[in-house]
Write a protein that holds these residues in place. Structure first.
Motif, short mmCIF file in Angstrom:
data_model
loop_
_atom_site.label_atom_id
_atom_site.label_comp_id
_atom_site.label_asym_id
_atom_site.label_seq_id
_atom_site.Cartn_x
_atom_site.Cartn_y
_atom_site.Cartn_z
N LYS A 120 0.83 -1.20 0.00
CA LYS A 120 0.00 0.00 0.00
C LYS A 120 0.87 1.24 0.00
CE LYS A 120 -4.04 -1.85 2.27
NZ LYS A 120 -4.61 -2.09 3.58
N THR A 121 0.38 2.27 -0.65
CA THR A 121 1.11 3.53 -0.68
C THR A 121 0.29 4.57 0.06
OG1 THR A 121 1.99 2.89 -2.80
CG2 THR A 121 2.22 5.17 -2.19
N THR A 122 0.89 5.19 1.04
CA THR A 122 0.18 6.25 1.74
C THR A 122 1.02 7.51 1.67
OG1 THR A 122 1.15 5.32 3.74
CG2 THR A 122 -1.19 4.92 3.40
N SER A 123 0.35 8.65 1.65
CA SER A 123 1.06 9.91 1.56
C SER A 123 1.68 10.26 2.90
CB SER A 123 0.08 11.01 1.14
OG SER A 123 0.74 12.25 1.19
N ASN A 124 2.87 10.87 2.85
CA ASN A 124 3.48 11.33 4.09
C ASN A 124 2.76 12.56 4.64
OD1 ASN A 124 5.48 9.42 4.16
ND2 ASN A 124 6.86 10.62 2.91
N TYR A 125 2.00 13.16 3.76
CA TYR A 125 1.29 14.36 4.15
C TYR A 125 0.26 14.04 5.23
CZ TYR A 125 -1.84 18.35 3.80
OH TYR A 125 -2.62 19.43 4.09
N GLN A 126 0.17 14.88 6.23
CA GLN A 126 -0.82 14.64 7.28
C GLN A 126 -1.63 15.89 7.52
OE1 GLN A 126 0.67 12.84 10.87
NE2 GLN A 126 2.16 11.68 9.70
N LYS A 127 -2.93 15.69 7.56
CA LYS A 127 -3.83 16.83 7.72
C LYS A 127 -3.60 17.57 9.03
CE LYS A 127 -7.85 15.19 5.18
NZ LYS A 127 -9.23 14.77 5.32
N ILE A 128 -3.08 16.86 10.02
CA ILE A 128 -2.96 17.47 11.34
C ILE A 128 -1.64 18.17 11.53
CG2 ILE A 128 -4.57 15.99 12.57
CD1 ILE A 128 -2.21 14.17 13.14
#
Lengths: 630, 464
Positions: A120-128
């Motif tokens: 799975k690929t998840t973005s390092n970007y975090q909304k918080i």
């Protein structure tokens, strides 16, 4: 056979694993606190505060590198509520699309985390998390935005600091800062994404001294990573500490003056205080305004233009350009000849133009005259005696022995190796030794006649302008030098320890006076090659050089020191493609010396002629560089 | 009505209640981990907790169906079910790969993983095959026949590739062991092929499977601990990981010896002592050998093994998961950080990837601490032992073997999943049954459980 008993084996297995896991969990969760510490590290409950970078003063206490406060417009997506993009874009002076693209860009810029195992690929970007929405806004820019930010929850301003250069000089010596790369962040935990790191010059060499100590604030975070309160009432918090200022040996007055003299020319000036090894000025022409490379916005705008500029303003010539030294090399040759005892002060050689070309002058009957007239055949003869000392029967073996001896002298003058000044990106120049020629011609396949052009500073010999200036300093000191360096003191401490060590050359000081006398005559007596470097009631000692250039007009070079007794300044001037050494390099050096010692110039005509001269094939800049935020 | 009464009366309530408790714990953990403040309702079907509840309802409905169908069907249709799942396992190989493996049939959230249902199919067919064998069981043919039932789906699963499910399928070897289908005949045949050797029985051959697994377990733990130092409070200095394993083995042996001395009969004592001493020598020797062998490897070989085990310090690689998972578990402390307060393993903070599926033990351990994890381990121990007790009380061999299959599959999932959270197993992603988020795993484990409960509830009807 009955296998019923085997149920106990299986049950034992299950209970054993359960037991081992319980013990392990007890150890991990209750006994051992390594994992608790690791979790604190991971959860990034530390908030780091980066102090402003250390400032830099010149030798007279002028602040030449300081910091200016800028503002980042930060954004936490999770806290943004019903963003009115139209109003927000209007506030920033952007279009709606630009605002939308910026959000996308931030998310993309954070990269992705690829979980190899699950694929799975998840973005390092975090909304918080907080990200800079716009970086490096000036006070004027933020003051129009900040009052309205309360209408846009999720956005806030953050103070940051960036370099500021009150003088627009010394750009490629001082160096610049840019964002730390992924590798640098991995290598040194000091840096976090977005942090700046010294990229070149003094900024890079003194990175650790300038960056200061980060402050750390511990905060308790919830599952949602919101800071709730300071951890343990701030007991473990540390405050950020700005680094101690650096004080340079550089004199900004003559640094700026030198850059003015060198405008519309290619080349460099290096001035050193012989008694300390402090670099007084280091001009690389053409140069640029250091403010052009402050901050991400400016760098992305200006760096590409500077990089493709054909005049190579980013190239630190005094450190990296390796030029044949030409006739100034004869000074070192004379000293080696005297020390080796192959000549003495009164040795004379005929000016035999059949060996090598020379200009018309009286015969050099002693070493002073040889320096004064810069007689080429004389130095062929000296060099032959140094190289072929007839210590071995085989001519080739004899040359090998002689050349390596000569090479050792050169090393002791700081030639053929990097001088290790306190600035990044120095080159070592080239001084050939036996191994070097063996590679070219083969072992015992060369002798003096093969390599004779090095005797007058042509051929394989190459020096950086810094090394040339250091030769002047060595002669001024009569045989020793401190390694040239910029930084005079770090806070209350002196320079780095390696700059407090006197380096002695292999030539005894008693051999220097005749050479200095020759250099005095070069500038001050009729028949000298650098009469243009004369200054009223100040004795300058110098030596010109004219470096043959197969690609174009000869280079003009001049090294000097002054005054003759108790010298205060040693200097090397190199002007590319300008012709005879006495015509351009010598007057520039004398103006620098006069400016440094007297603070004003008497001969205005000489100054005017230099400043207005448009030498070399300086190309017009493709387009004017812009400096944003200044 | 009478029938309903009988079901309620015959249902094994301890097992059923444990199962339900685990599901509730699981959903509570998913709710905490994947909590989205915009959708705070636990029944919000846009969020994972809502979906998980949906899957629970589907599973309970399937359970009801299982209870309505006559239990004989599983024995009768074991082979067709097996073939059907095999065909799905073949079909899945032609599906577009999702996340690097062709493991899913269907699209998006509605996909199923045939490998999950393969476990049920193999359990049923293995139970049928072994239960129908004649009394003389220990023949090469029988062992190979049973092994083939496992091997075919295992090969297909390896082609997907799905290392986790592949490893789980080896749990059936324990079932074969319990039923006496060991590799002894094969090993005997090999030994007896040497001229002059004539053996009828080898201890190692009979207990080949547990011995093999102990060896693998010890080797993996030794390798995983090879790079760390262990501190025993009674030893003067820190020791290497391999030495630590040996010290632990000695401790276990001493405890076991004391135990036998205290409670064993005279015959047990001598035999037990012999087994423990031999086991200690062999186990210690193995750990020592593996430790020494590993440290003598060339660096690049070491790196390959370390990468395989997920030990390599690679912030974006396998160790990233393991290291962060262990940090989350270890930071729980004795009593945990409190429900909904997991700071490392919450999905929002994103420090532990897959913290709602394969790594669900992390947030559980972080929020509830050692007190929570010991309850969880106790629940699993209770469930597994309970299933074995159920198995042993069956009259029909089919039921017993099936129950053992369920026990061993759950045991494997438990051991590997928790093991990778505490640094005792390499990271091969398999879910923690009844806890991890995911429809396929919840449905297949529930089906497995309900078939077992159904078979058990009718155990007295089966009189053959």
């Amino acid at each position: 056979m009955n296998f019923d008993a085997r149920k106990y084996v299986i049950m034992a297995f299950i209970l054993l694993v359960g037991g081992i896991y319980t013990i392990r969990l007890f150890y991990m969760q209750v006994v051992d606190d390594t994992w608790t510490l690791r979790a604190q590290e991971i959860a990034e409950k530390r908030k780091e505060i980066t102090p402003p970078r250390g400032v830099i003063f010149d030798r007279n206490g002028k602040k030449i590198v300081s910091n200016r406060t800028y503002y980042n417009l930060m954004m936490v997506e999770d806290k943004i509520k019903k963003l009115d993009t139209v109003a927000f874009a209007k506030l920033l002076g952007w279009t709606r699309e630009e605002v939308r693209n910026r959000f996308y860009e931030i998310r993309k810029g954070e990269g992705k985390y690829y979980n190899k195992h699950s694929g799975k690929t998840t973005s390092n970007y975090q909304k918080i998390r907080a990200y800079p929405f716009i970086k490096e806004l000036t006070l004027e820019e933020i003051s129009t935005i900040a009052p309205h930010l309360e209408n846009f929850p999720g956005f806030y301003e953050e103070v940051t600091s960036m370099r500021n250069y009150p003088f627009s000089n010394g750009a490629n010596i001082l160096g610049y800062l840019s964002e730390a790369t992924r590798e640098e962040i991995d290598e040194d935990r000091f840096y976090k994404p977005g942090n700046n790191i010294g990229r070149s010059g003094i900024e890079r060499f003194y990175e650790k001294e300038l960056r200061g100590i980060k402050g750390i604030k511990y905060v308790v975070t919830s599952a949602l990573n919101n800071a709730i309160e300071p951890y343990a009432d701030g007991k473990y918090d540390t405050t950020a500490r700005q680094a101690d200022p650096l004080r340079l040996g550089m004199d900004m007055l003559i640094q700026a003056y030198g850059e003015q003299l060198m405008q519309n020319k290619k080349g460099c000036i290096v001035a050193i205080e012989p008694s300390t090894g402090e670099i007084l000025a280091m001009i690389s022409a053409p140069s640029f305004d250091p403010n052009l490379l402050v901050g991400k916005r400016n760098i992305s705008l200006n760096y590409p233009k500077l990089a493709i500029d054909k005049n190579m303003p980013l190239y630190p010539r005094p450190l990296q350009a390796e030029y044949p030294p030409g006739s100034i090399f004869k000074l070192v040759q004379s000293l080696i000849g005297l020390q080796e005892g192959v000549i003495n002060e009164n040795s004379g050689f005929p000016c035999d133009k059949s060996v090598v070309g020379c200009h018309n002058h009286a015969m050099a009957t002693n070493i002073q005259a040889a320096v004064q007239y810069s007689c080429n055949p004389y130095y062929y003869a000296v060099m032959r005696r140094v190289i072929q000392q007839n210590k071995k029967k085989n001519m080739f073996a004899d040359a090998e022995l002689g050349l390596n001896k000569w090479y050792d002298y050169m090393l002791s003058f700081g030639l053929g190796k990097s001088l290790e000044a306190d600035v990044s990106g120095q080159r070592s120049g080239v001084i050939p030794n036996a191994a070097y020629y063996d590679k070219w011609y083969g072992h015992h396949r060369w002798a003096f006649s093969t390599i004779r052009s090095i005797s007058i500073g042509q051929g394989e010999v190459k020096l950086t302008p810094l090394q040339m200036a250091n030769i002047a300093a060595i002669i001024a000191n009569k045989g020793w030098f401190y390694t040239p360096h910029f930084v005079k003191s770090i806070g209350r401490k002196g320079p780095l320890p390696q700059y407090k060590v006197k380096n002695y050359t292999k030539v005894q000081s008693k051999h220097f006076p005749p050479i200095i006398e020759g250099m005095r005559r070069v500038v001050n007596e009729a028949g000298g090659t650098a009469r243009m470097a004369r200054i009223d009631s100040l004795i300058v000692c110098g030596k010109t050089g004219t470096v043959q250039n197969p690609h174009g007009k000869d280079h003009s070079v001049f090294i000097a020191f002054a005054p003759i007794h108790n010298p205060k300044i040693a200097i090397a001037v190199f002007v590319e493609n300008s012709g005879f050494g006495g015509t351009w390099a010598a007057p520039i050096a004398s103006l620098m010396i006069e400016k440094y010692l007297r603070r004003k110039i008497k001969d205005k005509e000489k100054e005017k002629r230099i400043i207005e001269a448009k030498l070399s094939n300086i190309e017009a800049s493709p387009n004017e560089n812009q400096n944003q935020g200044d | 009505m009478r029938k309903n009464d009988s079901i309620i009366a015959q249902l094994d309530w301890p097992l059923f209640i444990t199962y339900m408790l685990m599901l509730i714990f699981g959903i509570a953990t998913v709710y905490s981990v994947a909590f989205n403040p915009e959708h705070p309702n636990i029944f919000d079907f846009d969020e994972k907790y809502g979906k998980q509840i949906l899957w629970l309802c589907v599973s309970l409905f399937l359970g009801l169906l299982v209870f309505l169908i006559d239990s004989d069907i599983y024995r009768k249709f074991a082979f067709p079910i097996y073939l059907f799942v095999l065909s799905l396992l073949v079909l899945v190989l032609f599906m577009p790969p999702i996340n690097g493996a062709r493991a899913w049939i269907g699209v998006g959230t509605m996909g199923i993983q045939p490998a999950e249902f393969g476990k049920i199919a193999v359990s049923l067919l293995l139970a049928k095959y072994i239960s129908e064998l004649s009394v003389k069981q220990q023949t090469i043919g029988n062992v190979v026949g049973a092994a083939m039932i496992l091997l075919v789906p295992m090969v297909l699963i390896l082609l997907q590739p799905d290392a986790g499910s592949f490893v789980v399928f080896t749990s059936f070897l324990f079932v074969m062991y319990r039923e006496g289908l060991t590799f002894d005949p094969i090993i005997l045949a090999i030994i007896n092929s040497f001229p002059g050797v004539k053996m009828k029985y080898t201890w190692v051959g009979s207990h080949f499977i547990p011995i093999l697994f102990v060896a693998v377990f010890l080797s993996i733990i030794t390798l995983l601990l090879s790079s760390v130092e262990v501190d025993f409070f009674f030893l003067p200095s820190k020791v290497s990981g391999a030495t630590g394993v040996i010290v632990t083995l000695i401790l276990f042996a001493i405890v076991a010896l004391l135990f036998i001395r205290q409670f064993g009969t005279k015959r047990d004592r001598s035999r037990g002592t012999l087994i423990i001493v031999l086991g200690l020598i062999l186990g210690g020797g193995l750990s020592f050998g593996v430790g020494a062998g590993f440290s003598s490897l060339a660096p690049h070989q070491k790196v390959r093994i370390e990468l395989f085990l997920g030990l390599k310090e690679d912030p974006n690689g396998e160790d990233y998961n393991r290291n962060r998972a262990m940090a989350a578990v270890g930071s729980g402390g004795l009593t945990g950080k409190g429900y909904n307060k997991a700071s490392v393993s919450s999905v929002e903070s994103n420090h532990v990837p897959e913290s709602e599926t394969d790594f669900i033990f992390c947030p559980f351990a972080e929020e509830w601490g050692f007190l929570g994890t010991i309850v969880l381990i106790f629940m699993y121990m209770f469930m597994l032992i309970r299933i074995i007790i159920i198995a042993e009380r069956q009259r029909a061999a089919f039921n017993r073997i099936y129950a053992y299959c369920v026990a061993m599959i759950l045991f494997y999932h438990f051991a590997i999943n928790i093991g990778m959270n505490i640094g005792f197993a390499p990271v091969i992603g398999i879910p923690l049954p009844f806890f991890s988020y995911g429809g396929s795993s919840m449905m297949s484990f529930s089906m497995m459980m309900f078939i077992l409960l159904k078979l058990d509830s009718q155990r007295k009807d089966v009189l053959r």
